[in-house]
Design a protein around this motif. Structure first.
Motif, PDB file in Angstrom:
ATOM      1  N   GLY A 236       0.781  -1.222   0.000  1.00 11.34           N
ATOM      2  CA  GLY A 236       0.000   0.000   0.000  1.00 11.34           C
ATOM      3  C   GLY A 236       0.815   1.276   0.000  1.00 11.34           C
ATOM      4  O   GLY A 236       1.972   1.304  -0.431  1.00 11.34           O
ATOM      5  N   THR A 237       0.198   2.329   0.510  1.00 10.96           N
ATOM      6  CA  THR A 237       0.823   3.640   0.535  1.00 10.96           C
ATOM      7  C   THR A 237       1.892   3.708   1.621  1.00 10.96           C
ATOM      8  O   THR A 237       2.053   2.782   2.428  1.00 10.96           O
ATOM      9  CB  THR A 237      -0.231   4.737   0.746  1.00 10.96           C
ATOM     10  OG1 THR A 237       0.337   6.019   0.428  1.00 10.96           O
ATOM     11  CG2 THR A 237      -0.775   4.749   2.171  1.00 10.96           C
ATOM     12  N   GLY A 238       2.616   4.812   1.639  1.00  9.88           N
ATOM     13  CA  GLY A 238       3.666   4.983   2.633  1.00  9.88           C
ATOM     14  C   GLY A 238       3.134   5.539   3.942  1.00  9.88           C
ATOM     15  O   GLY A 238       2.069   6.156   3.982  1.00  9.88           O
ATOM     16  N   ARG A 239       3.894   5.337   5.002  1.00  9.01           N
ATOM     17  CA  ARG A 239       3.474   5.878   6.296  1.00  9.01           C
ATOM     18  C   ARG A 239       3.632   7.398   6.292  1.00  9.01           C
ATOM     19  O   ARG A 239       4.426   7.950   5.524  1.00  9.01           O
ATOM     20  CB  ARG A 239       4.262   5.238   7.423  1.00  9.01           C
ATOM     21  CG  ARG A 239       5.752   5.505   7.417  1.00  9.01           C
ATOM     22  CD  ARG A 239       6.479   4.631   8.431  1.00  9.01           C
ATOM     23  NE  ARG A 239       7.917   4.908   8.432  1.00  9.01           N
ATOM     24  CZ  ARG A 239       8.810   4.174   9.069  1.00  9.01           C
ATOM     25  NH1 ARG A 239       8.423   3.090   9.747  1.00  9.01           N
ATOM     26  NH2 ARG A 239      10.088   4.493   9.035  1.00  9.01           N
ATOM     27  N   ARG A 240       2.885   8.042   7.144  1.00 13.05           N
ATOM     28  CA  ARG A 240       2.804   9.504   7.121  1.00 13.05           C
ATOM     29  C   ARG A 240       4.154  10.187   7.383  1.00 13.05           C
ATOM     30  O   ARG A 240       4.483  11.191   6.752  1.00 13.05           O
ATOM     31  CB  ARG A 240       1.770   9.977   8.153  1.00 13.05           C
ATOM     32  CG  ARG A 240       1.506  11.472   8.102  1.00 13.05           C
ATOM     33  CD  ARG A 240       0.425  11.872   9.095  1.00 13.05           C
ATOM     34  NE  ARG A 240       0.190  13.310   9.059  1.00 13.05           N
ATOM     35  CZ  ARG A 240      -0.637  13.924   8.234  1.00 13.05           C
ATOM     36  NH1 ARG A 240      -1.321  13.214   7.351  1.00 13.05           N
ATOM     37  NH2 ARG A 240      -0.804  15.231   8.274  1.00 13.05           N
ATOM     38  N   SER A 241       4.948   9.642   8.283  1.00  8.84           N
ATOM     39  CA  SER A 241       6.166  10.334   8.714  1.00  8.84           C
ATOM     40  C   SER A 241       7.203  10.498   7.613  1.00  8.84           C
ATOM     41  O   SER A 241       7.777  11.583   7.441  1.00  8.84           O
ATOM     42  CB  SER A 241       6.794   9.600   9.900  1.00  8.84           C
ATOM     43  OG  SER A 241       7.131   8.266   9.537  1.00  8.84           O
ATOM     44  N   ASP A 242       7.459   9.450   6.835  1.00  6.29           N
ATOM     45  CA  ASP A 242       8.511   9.510   5.820  1.00  6.29           C
ATOM     46  C   ASP A 242       8.121   8.860   4.500  1.00  6.29           C
ATOM     47  O   ASP A 242       8.969   8.687   3.622  1.00  6.29           O
ATOM     48  CB  ASP A 242       9.797   8.865   6.341  1.00  6.29           C
ATOM     49  CG  ASP A 242       9.600   7.404   6.757  1.00  6.29           C
ATOM     50  OD1 ASP A 242       8.472   6.876   6.607  1.00  6.29           O
ATOM     51  OD2 ASP A 242      10.572   6.797   7.246  1.00  6.29           O
ATOM     52  N   LEU A 243       6.847   8.494   4.369  1.00  6.47           N
ATOM     53  CA  LEU A 243       6.288   7.890   3.152  1.00  6.47           C
ATOM     54  C   LEU A 243       6.827   6.489   2.863  1.00  6.47           C
ATOM     55  O   LEU A 243       6.596   5.938   1.779  1.00  6.47           O
ATOM     56  CB  LEU A 243       6.505   8.787   1.925  1.00  6.47           C
ATOM     57  CG  LEU A 243       5.972  10.222   2.009  1.00  6.47           C
ATOM     58  CD1 LEU A 243       6.184  10.944   0.683  1.00  6.47           C
ATOM     59  CD2 LEU A 243       4.503  10.257   2.399  1.00  6.47           C
ATOM     60  N   GLN A 244       7.526   5.888   3.820  1.00  7.99           N
ATOM     61  CA  GLN A 244       8.061   4.546   3.611  1.00  7.99           C
ATOM     62  C   GLN A 244       6.926   3.522   3.501  1.00  7.99           C
ATOM     63  O   GLN A 244       6.008   3.486   4.327  1.00  7.99           O
ATOM     64  CB  GLN A 244       8.977   4.148   4.775  1.00  7.99           C
ATOM     65  CG  GLN A 244       9.585   2.770   4.601  1.00  7.99           C
ATOM     66  CD  GLN A 244      10.490   2.362   5.748  1.00  7.99           C
ATOM     67  OE1 GLN A 244      10.727   1.181   5.981  1.00  7.99           O
ATOM     68  NE2 GLN A 244      11.023   3.343   6.480  1.00  7.99           N
ATOM     69  N   VAL A 245       6.998   2.694   2.458  1.00  8.24           N
ATOM     70  CA  VAL A 245       6.030   1.604   2.277  1.00  8.24           C
ATOM     71  C   VAL A 245       6.345   0.512   3.295  1.00  8.24           C
ATOM     72  O   VAL A 245       7.486   0.033   3.363  1.00  8.24           O
ATOM     73  CB  VAL A 245       6.081   1.058   0.842  1.00  8.24           C
ATOM     74  CG1 VAL A 245       5.204  -0.187   0.698  1.00  8.24           C
ATOM     75  CG2 VAL A 245       5.631   2.136  -0.152  1.00  8.24           C
ATOM     76  N   THR A 246       5.355   0.122   4.072  1.00  3.97           N
ATOM     77  CA  THR A 246       5.574  -0.851   5.147  1.00  3.97           C
ATOM     78  C   THR A 246       4.765  -2.126   4.969  1.00  3.97           C
ATOM     79  O   THR A 246       4.817  -3.011   5.824  1.00  3.97           O
ATOM     80  CB  THR A 246       5.228  -0.232   6.512  1.00  3.97           C
ATOM     81  OG1 THR A 246       3.846   0.180   6.502  1.00  3.97           O
ATOM     82  CG2 THR A 246       6.107   0.979   6.807  1.00  3.97           C
ATOM     83  N   THR A 247       4.025  -2.229   3.867  1.00  2.00           N
ATOM     84  CA  THR A 247       3.218  -3.428   3.620  1.00  2.00           C
ATOM     85  C   THR A 247       3.582  -4.031   2.268  1.00  2.00           C
ATOM     86  O   THR A 247       4.061  -3.337   1.376  1.00  2.00           O
ATOM     87  CB  THR A 247       1.714  -3.105   3.638  1.00  2.00           C
ATOM     88  OG1 THR A 247       1.439  -2.121   2.612  1.00  2.00           O
ATOM     89  CG2 THR A 247       1.286  -2.562   4.987  1.00  2.00           C
TER      90      THR A 247
END
Length: 291
Positions: A107-118
């Motif tokens: 999916g999309t990246g996390r809010r803090s650094d836009l890193q994709v975590t899924t």
């Protein structure tokens, strides 16, 4: 034998696994980063000097067709059953729908650094470090829909605006061409801000993260996006088959004294970095078809 590229939403669970596995295999072998480097090298704007082949130029469509074929051939050397699926962004428009699922692209990246975590391309999985990039980031980034400054995927009406133009391209053969399917599909518009990004370009902006810029190949969705752009070129060709300008243009090189002399590729000229011409890439029916 002619093979088939499918709509990503029609892939079976097994087809998704095989596609992902083949991509990860190329990455592990170090082959995938070659494609990232190539796109960075040929990401030349029309404000720069020299020959342009990949962007802001008539050869945008055949260049990316050949680029897709190169990647697809590498994938099929890993697994002959794999082809590049296409993402129809006029239909699959949600941030949690295909292809943004855990079993495919994540999916999309996390809010803090836009890193994709899924998904399989998340940095934490250890399989997709970014080694070729225009920044120092080592992880895949996305900002689907750009929540802090929302942007929408191109609607069907915007795509139709491009599809109904009967000419392939027109002078001055760059990002300012007001007539022609190529520039309208590539998506360079006048002015600034959201209104200046249309169709292909707007999709890159909507995905965000590494998809904005020359290193966009670092996100595997690049290939799904460009497979759909390639399909749209095929549809446009069928629609305007009887029109005099449906062939690749320019047919002949701009002459000495012309602003685009030596800066764009004509129909029968070699298309760097390959030994192939736009004329040879206009018909893909003997190689693949779209489902």
């Amino acid at each position: 034998m002619v093979y088939v590229r499918k709509d990503v939403s029609a892939l079976t669970a097994a087809e998704k696994r095989r596609f992902v596995t083949a991509l990860l295999t190329l990455k592990r072998r170090g082959e995938y980063d070659h494609y990232v480097r190539t796109h960075i090298e040929y990401y030349v704007a029309d404000g720069e000097a020299g020959l342009r082949t990949a962007h802001m130029t008539p050869s945008f469509l055949p260049w990316h067709r050949q680029f897709l074929l190169e990647l697809e051939r590498a994938l099929r050397r890993v697994d002959p059953a794999v082809t590049v699926p296409y993402w129809d962004w006029t239909r699959q428009r949600g941030t949690a729908s295909t292809p943004w699922t855990p079993d495919l692209l994540g999916g999309t990246g996390r809010r803090s650094d836009l890193q994709v975590t899924t998904g399989p391309f998340a940095y934490a999985e250890g399989n997709w470090p970014l080694r070729e990039n225009v920044t120092d980031a080592e992880f895949l980034t996305r900002d689907l829909g750009r929540p802090r400054d929302p942007i929408e995927l191109p609607p069907a009406a915007e795509l139709e605006w491009a599809m109904k133009d009967p000419a392939y391209d027109s002078a001055p053969w760059d990002s300012t061409a007001g007539r022609g399917f190529r520039n309208k599909l590539e998506g360079w518009g006048g002015g600034r801000g959201k209104g200046s990004w249309r169709n292909h370009n707007r999709v890159h902006r909507w995905v965000g993260g590494v998809m904005v810029g020359g290193a966009s190949v670092n996100d595997p969705v690049f290939w799904l996006h460009h497979a759909f752009v390639d399909l749209l070129w095929s549809r446009w060709q069928r629609r305007h088959r009887g029109h005099g300008d449906h062939r690749y243009l320019p047919a002949t090189p701009p002459g000495p004294g012309h602003a685009q002399h030596g800066r764009v590729v004509a129909r029968h000229e070699r298309l760097p970095p390959w030994d192939v011409t736009p004329d040879q890439l206009e018909d893909h029916s003997r190689i693949y078809r779209y489902a």
